[in-house]
Scaffold this motif. Structure first.
Motif, mmCIF file in Angstrom:
data_model
loop_
_atom_site.group_PDB
_atom_site.id
_atom_site.type_symbol
_atom_site.label_atom_id
_atom_site.label_comp_id
_atom_site.label_asym_id
_atom_site.label_seq_id
_atom_site.Cartn_x
_atom_site.Cartn_y
_atom_site.Cartn_z
ATOM 1 N N GLN A 1 38.897 35.837 59.225
ATOM 2 C CA GLN A 1 37.791 36.317 58.432
ATOM 3 C C GLN A 1 38.223 36.386 56.965
ATOM 4 N N VAL A 2 37.411 35.782 56.094
ATOM 5 C CA VAL A 2 37.729 35.794 54.669
ATOM 6 C C VAL A 2 37.521 37.187 54.098
ATOM 7 N N GLN A 3 38.448 37.601 53.271
ATOM 8 C CA GLN A 3 38.319 38.863 52.544
ATOM 9 C C GLN A 3 38.408 38.577 51.061
ATOM 10 N N LEU A 4 37.553 39.256 50.292
ATOM 11 C CA LEU A 4 37.555 39.142 48.842
ATOM 12 C C LEU A 4 37.961 40.482 48.251
ATOM 13 N N VAL A 5 38.863 40.426 47.279
ATOM 14 C CA VAL A 5 39.313 41.653 46.633
ATOM 15 C C VAL A 5 39.198 41.486 45.122
ATOM 16 N N ASN A 31 34.667 25.201 49.775
ATOM 17 C CA ASN A 31 33.306 24.750 50.048
ATOM 18 C C ASN A 31 32.269 25.830 49.775
ATOM 19 N N HIS A 32 32.682 26.847 49.033
ATOM 20 C CA HIS A 32 31.797 27.963 48.714
ATOM 21 C C HIS A 32 31.559 28.047 47.211
ATOM 22 N N HIS A 33 30.317 28.293 46.834
ATOM 23 C CA HIS A 33 30.046 28.727 45.472
ATOM 24 C C HIS A 33 30.516 30.173 45.362
ATOM 25 N N MET A 34 30.994 30.541 44.178
ATOM 26 C CA MET A 34 31.425 31.915 43.940
ATOM 27 C C MET A 34 30.515 32.550 42.900
ATOM 28 N N ALA A 35 30.258 33.824 43.074
ATOM 29 C CA ALA A 35 29.350 34.510 42.158
ATOM 30 C C ALA A 35 29.841 35.921 41.873
ATOM 31 N N TRP A 36 29.504 36.390 40.698
ATOM 32 C CA TRP A 36 29.732 37.782 40.330
ATOM 33 C C TRP A 36 28.377 38.461 40.190
ATOM 34 N N TYR A 94 31.114 45.837 39.642
ATOM 35 C CA TYR A 94 31.070 44.374 39.669
ATOM 36 C C TYR A 94 31.603 43.896 41.013
ATOM 37 N N TYR A 95 30.838 43.015 41.633
ATOM 38 C CA TYR A 95 31.129 42.546 42.984
ATOM 39 C C TYR A 95 31.230 41.023 43.004
ATOM 40 N N CYS A 96 32.209 40.553 43.735
ATOM 41 C CA CYS A 96 32.406 39.130 43.926
ATOM 42 C C CYS A 96 31.783 38.716 45.253
ATOM 43 N N GLY A 97 31.108 37.588 45.254
ATOM 44 C CA GLY A 97 30.514 37.072 46.478
ATOM 45 C C GLY A 97 30.791 35.582 46.628
ATOM 46 N N ALA A 98 30.748 35.120 47.869
ATOM 47 C CA ALA A 98 30.957 33.703 48.166
ATOM 48 C C ALA A 98 29.813 33.194 49.032
ATOM 49 N N HIS A 99 29.273 32.043 48.649
ATOM 50 C CA HIS A 99 28.147 31.443 49.371
ATOM 51 C C HIS A 99 28.540 30.050 49.817
ATOM 52 N N TRP A 100 28.471 29.815 51.136
ATOM 53 C CA TRP A 100 28.809 28.492 51.638
ATOM 54 C C TRP A 100 27.818 27.465 51.095
ATOM 55 N N TRP A 118 31.632 39.277 50.783
ATOM 56 C CA TRP A 118 31.579 40.209 49.659
ATOM 57 C C TRP A 118 32.910 40.913 49.487
ATOM 58 N N GLY A 119 33.224 41.214 48.222
ATOM 59 C CA GLY A 119 34.298 42.145 47.956
ATOM 60 C C GLY A 119 33.739 43.553 47.882
ATOM 61 N N LYS A 120 34.629 44.532 47.727
ATOM 62 C CA LYS A 120 34.198 45.928 47.681
ATOM 63 C C LYS A 120 33.883 46.393 46.270
ATOM 64 N N GLY A 121 34.180 45.566 45.290
ATOM 65 C CA GLY A 121 33.784 45.861 43.935
ATOM 66 C C GLY A 121 34.860 46.495 43.080
#
Length: 128
Positions: A1-5, A31-36, A94-100, A118-121
């Motif tokens: 499972q991917v984790q974002l920090v 293969n994911h777009h990244m967003a803040w 501020y939160y980081c997200g990843a979209h396939w 999602w990260g926890k911010g």
């Protein structure tokens, strides 16, 4: 499972700068777009910036265009948000997200409902 920090948040003065980092582990995000996104108290989560899976294309919300820069380093599985000329109204979590990258959504279509991870911010506070 991917984790974002996320990291790099803190207190800055108006006009100052901060650089946020989003580090991924447990899988690759090539293969994911990244967003803040950011969320101020009492407000919904809003898209700040997004970068395509390749890093070539970017999108910025009107409120941050010209001041913030999003980037990514796929070799490091990391995304960044350089924030310059900070304003008090940039104060938020501020939160980081990843979209396939399904090909369905353009970068300006990134929203809290279509993030796969999602990260926890990290909190950013800008003082005047």
């Amino acid at each position: 499972q991917v984790q974002l920090v996320e990291s790099g948040g803190g207190l800055a003065q108006a006009g100052g700068s901060l650089k946020l980092t989003c580090a991924a582990s447990g899988g690759t995000l090539t293969n994911h777009h990244m967003a803040w996104f950011r969320q101020a108290p009492g407000n919904g989560r809003e898209l700040v910036a997004a970068v395509s899976y390749s890093g070539v294309n970017t999108y910025y919300a009107e409120s941050v265009r010209g001041r913030f820069t999003i980037s990514r380093d796929n070799a490091k599985n990391t995304a960044y948000l350089q924030m310059n000329s900070l304003k008090r109204e940039d104060t938020a979590g501020y939160y980081c997200g990843a979209h396939w990258n399904s090909g369905v959504y353009a970068l300006n279509g990134m929203n809290p409902g279509n993030m796969n991870y999602w990260g926890k911010g990290t909190m950013v506070t800008v003082s005047s």
